[in-house]
Structure formats: structure tokens, C-alpha cells
Design a protein around this motif. Structure first.
Motif, mmCIF file in Angstrom:
data_model
loop_
_atom_site.group_PDB
_atom_site.id
_atom_site.type_symbol
_atom_site.label_atom_id
_atom_site.label_comp_id
_atom_site.label_asym_id
_atom_site.label_seq_id
_atom_site.Cartn_x
_atom_site.Cartn_y
_atom_site.Cartn_z
ATOM 1 N N GLN A 99 74.113 18.845 57.023
ATOM 2 C CA GLN A 99 73.345 20.002 56.569
ATOM 3 C C GLN A 99 71.856 19.916 56.884
ATOM 4 O O GLN A 99 71.124 20.875 56.647
ATOM 5 N N HIS A 100 71.401 18.780 57.358
ATOM 6 C CA HIS A 100 69.974 18.564 57.630
ATOM 7 C C HIS A 100 69.132 18.839 56.373
ATOM 8 O O HIS A 100 67.985 19.303 56.470
ATOM 9 N N ASP A 101 69.720 18.542 55.226
ATOM 10 C CA ASP A 101 69.037 18.713 53.939
ATOM 11 C C ASP A 101 68.422 17.367 53.576
ATOM 12 O O ASP A 101 68.973 16.587 52.802
ATOM 13 N N TYR A 102 67.245 17.102 54.145
ATOM 14 C CA TYR A 102 66.657 15.771 54.016
ATOM 15 C C TYR A 102 66.135 15.506 52.608
ATOM 16 O O TYR A 102 66.169 14.372 52.132
ATOM 17 N N PHE A 103 65.664 16.543 51.929
ATOM 18 C CA PHE A 103 65.121 16.363 50.582
ATOM 19 C C PHE A 103 66.202 15.817 49.652
ATOM 20 O O PHE A 103 66.014 14.810 48.958
ATOM 21 N N ASN A 104 67.368 16.473 49.628
ATOM 22 C CA ASN A 104 68.442 16.020 48.751
ATOM 23 C C ASN A 104 69.121 14.761 49.272
ATOM 24 O O ASN A 104 69.638 13.960 48.483
ATOM 25 N N ALA A 105 69.102 14.568 50.581
ATOM 26 C CA ALA A 105 69.625 13.310 51.127
ATOM 27 C C ALA A 105 68.790 12.133 50.641
ATOM 28 O O ALA A 105 69.334 11.089 50.251
ATOM 29 N N LEU A 106 67.471 12.305 50.641
ATOM 30 C CA LEU A 106 66.592 11.247 50.133
ATOM 31 C C LEU A 106 66.905 10.921 48.676
ATOM 32 O O LEU A 106 66.924 9.752 48.276
ATOM 33 N N ALA A 107 67.157 11.951 47.888
ATOM 34 C CA ALA A 107 67.489 11.734 46.481
ATOM 35 C C ALA A 107 68.800 10.958 46.346
ATOM 36 O O ALA A 107 68.920 10.057 45.506
ATOM 37 N N ALA A 108 69.779 11.286 47.184
ATOM 38 C CA ALA A 108 71.074 10.604 47.125
ATOM 39 C C ALA A 108 70.929 9.137 47.522
ATOM 40 O O ALA A 108 71.486 8.247 46.854
#
Length: 276
Positions: A99-108
Motif C-alpha cells: 500500500q506504500h503506507d509508510y506512516f502506518n508501516a513505521l508504527a507496525a
């Protein structure tokens, strides 16, 4: 760039900066493929932890003494922590890769690290996400932490070297590529270190790396282009023309190196005319 039939002069289709940008694109494609493979590995690890949890629970049900029960409960707790960390890593990889959702990936990835502070892979993947998000300093910290935890993490050396290379910290980039290569030969890493040497005008060292890459993979287009570029720079026309021709003959050139092929074709035409 448009070419028409009225153009008679030989025009290089790209300048050095554009070629470097294309090389970065190729590197990013390789990174994506590596991330895809790591995602598959994470899924396999996830299944293994699930199976281990089921076995431990069966053992607990049949344990006959309090010390044995306590030992198994401790093992179950450790397994659950690892299981949860694997889940968060998997979620982060899905968010980043799919998803290229880096903000939530960082949180995970942060959740994975909170559950398992020794989780080398989580630091590596979080570093990737920071880099993609445009925070190279945070990425650098995570790659360095991954290497503190596991000095054999070849991938972290390569990723950190790419950051150094992008910041023109060429000596540090070359050192990290060398550390990665000490752990095992990788054609693309030889090419990357060769490119760093090229930027430092260390042409002999760069040529040695391109040759090493070709020894591992005779159709390594990045190495063929690197050789040709150096020979061209040194005005060794015959050698440059031969290397460019090898690139044109490369079986996978059209798939991933179309811009290099266009450049090589123009250079071969020019060098042939100059030799005539």
C-alpha cells in the motif's frame, strides 16, 4: 526527448545525471524484489511460530510437575511475544510493500521492536520505510542498530551503503559494500561498489569490481555498462565499443536497461564512425 529524421548529429540521449537516476530506479526495483522475498519468508516464520505454540500448549496439558509446567509457561510467553512481533512485522511489510503506507508501516515495525528489541529484521524493514518516507537519518540509525544486533546482516550493510552513496559519502559506502561482499559474493553489490569507485575516479578498482560481477553473472548489464563507461572516459575506444556491444547483446537488457541500451547504441554508432 524527441528524435526526428532531420537530426544528423549524434546526440547522447542522456546525460550522466539522468543515467545515475536510471541506475537508482534499477536499484529500487531490486530492493522491491528483495522485500517481496522477505515478505514470503516472514509468512513462513509466522507459520512456524504458530506450530510451535500449538506444540507447547499440548506439552503443558500433559506436564506432570509444577517446575515443568512453569518452564513450559515461560516458553509459551516467549513464543507469544515472538508471535506478536512477527505479526506486526508482517503487517508493516504489507503496508509498506502493498500500500506504500509508510506512516502506518513505521508504527507496525515500532510495535514489533517494542515486543522484541532484538528483532534485527524489524529494524531493517523500518529503515526501508524511513528511507522511502524521506528520512535518511532515521533509516541510517535503524540499519546501524540492525548491524549492532547482527553483524552478519549483509542486507543492512547494502542498504546503509546505498544511503551513504546517495549522500556522496563514498568512502563509507565502499566500506559497507565491502563488508557485505565479505559475507558472500553478490553481482549487484560488486556493481554498486564499482560505481562508488567510479565516482571517486578510482577506475582500476571500479573495473575490477565490474569484472567480479561479470564473473558471477556474465549478463550483468550494470557491470557491462560500468566497464564501457570507464573505457569511454579513458578514451579506450575499442574496449568501450566492445563493452557497449556486449550490453546490446545482453539477454535481459531490453527488460530492465532500455535507457542504457539506447545510450549504448548511440555510443557504438559514434565510436564506429570515429574509427572509420
Amino acid at each position: 526527448i524527441l528524435f526526428t529524421a532531420t537530426i544528423t548529429a549524434v546526440v547522447d540521449p542522456m546525460d550522466a545525471a539522468t543515467l545515475q537516476a536510471r541506475l537508482k530506479e534499477k536499484t529500487q526495483a531490486a530492493d522491491y524484489e528483495r522485500l517481496s522475498q522477505e515478505y514470503k519468508k516472514t509468512q513462513a516464520d509466522y507459520e512456524q511460530l504458530k506450530n510451535e505454540a500449538a506444540v507447547l500448549k499440548q506439552k503443558l496439558a500433559t506436564a506432570s510437575t509444577p517446575p515443568e509446567q512453569q518452564r513450559i509457561r515461560t516458553a509459551i510467553t516467549q513464543n507469544e511475544q515472538g508471535f506478536s512481533a512477527e505479526q506486526w512485522l508482517e503487517k508493516g511489510n504489507m503496508l509498506q510493500m502493498g500500500q506504500h503506507d509508510y506512516f502506518n508501516a513505521l508504527a507496525a515495525y515500532g510495535q514489533a521492536i517494542a515486543l522484541n528489541p532484538q528483532y534485527t529484521e524489524a529494524y531493517i524493514q523500518r529503515g526501508r520505510a524511513y528511507r522511502a518516507k524521506g528520512d535518511p537519518q532515521a533509516a541510517l540509525r535503524d540499519y546501524s542498530q540492525a548491524l549492532t544486533l547482527d553483524p552478519q546482516a549483509s542486507e543492512a550493510y547494502v542498504l546503509r551503503a546505498q544511503l551513504y552513496d546517495g549522500c556522496r559519502r563514498y568512502s563509507e559506502a565502499a566500506a559497507d559494500y565491502s563488508r557485505a561482499l565479505a559475507l558472500g559474493p553478490q553481482p549487484q553489490v560488486y556493481v554498486s561498489r564499482g560505481d562508488v569507485y567510479y565516482e571517486q575516479h578510482q577506475y582500476t578498482a571500479a573495473l575490477a569490481d565490474y569484472e567480479a560481477a561479470l564473473a558471477e553473472d556474465g549478463s550483468c548489464c550494470g557491470a557491462l555498462y560500468g566497464k564501457a563507461r570507464i573505457y569511454d572516459q579513458l578514451h579506450h575506444s575499442a574496449e568501450a565499443r566492445a563493452a557497449y556491444q556486449q550490453l546490446l547483446d545482453c539477454s535481459d537488457a531490453s527488460a530492465g536497461y532500455s535507457y542504457y541500451v539506447l545510450y549504448a547504441r548511440k555510443r557504438v554508432e559514434l565510436l564506429q564512425r570515429q574509427a572509420a
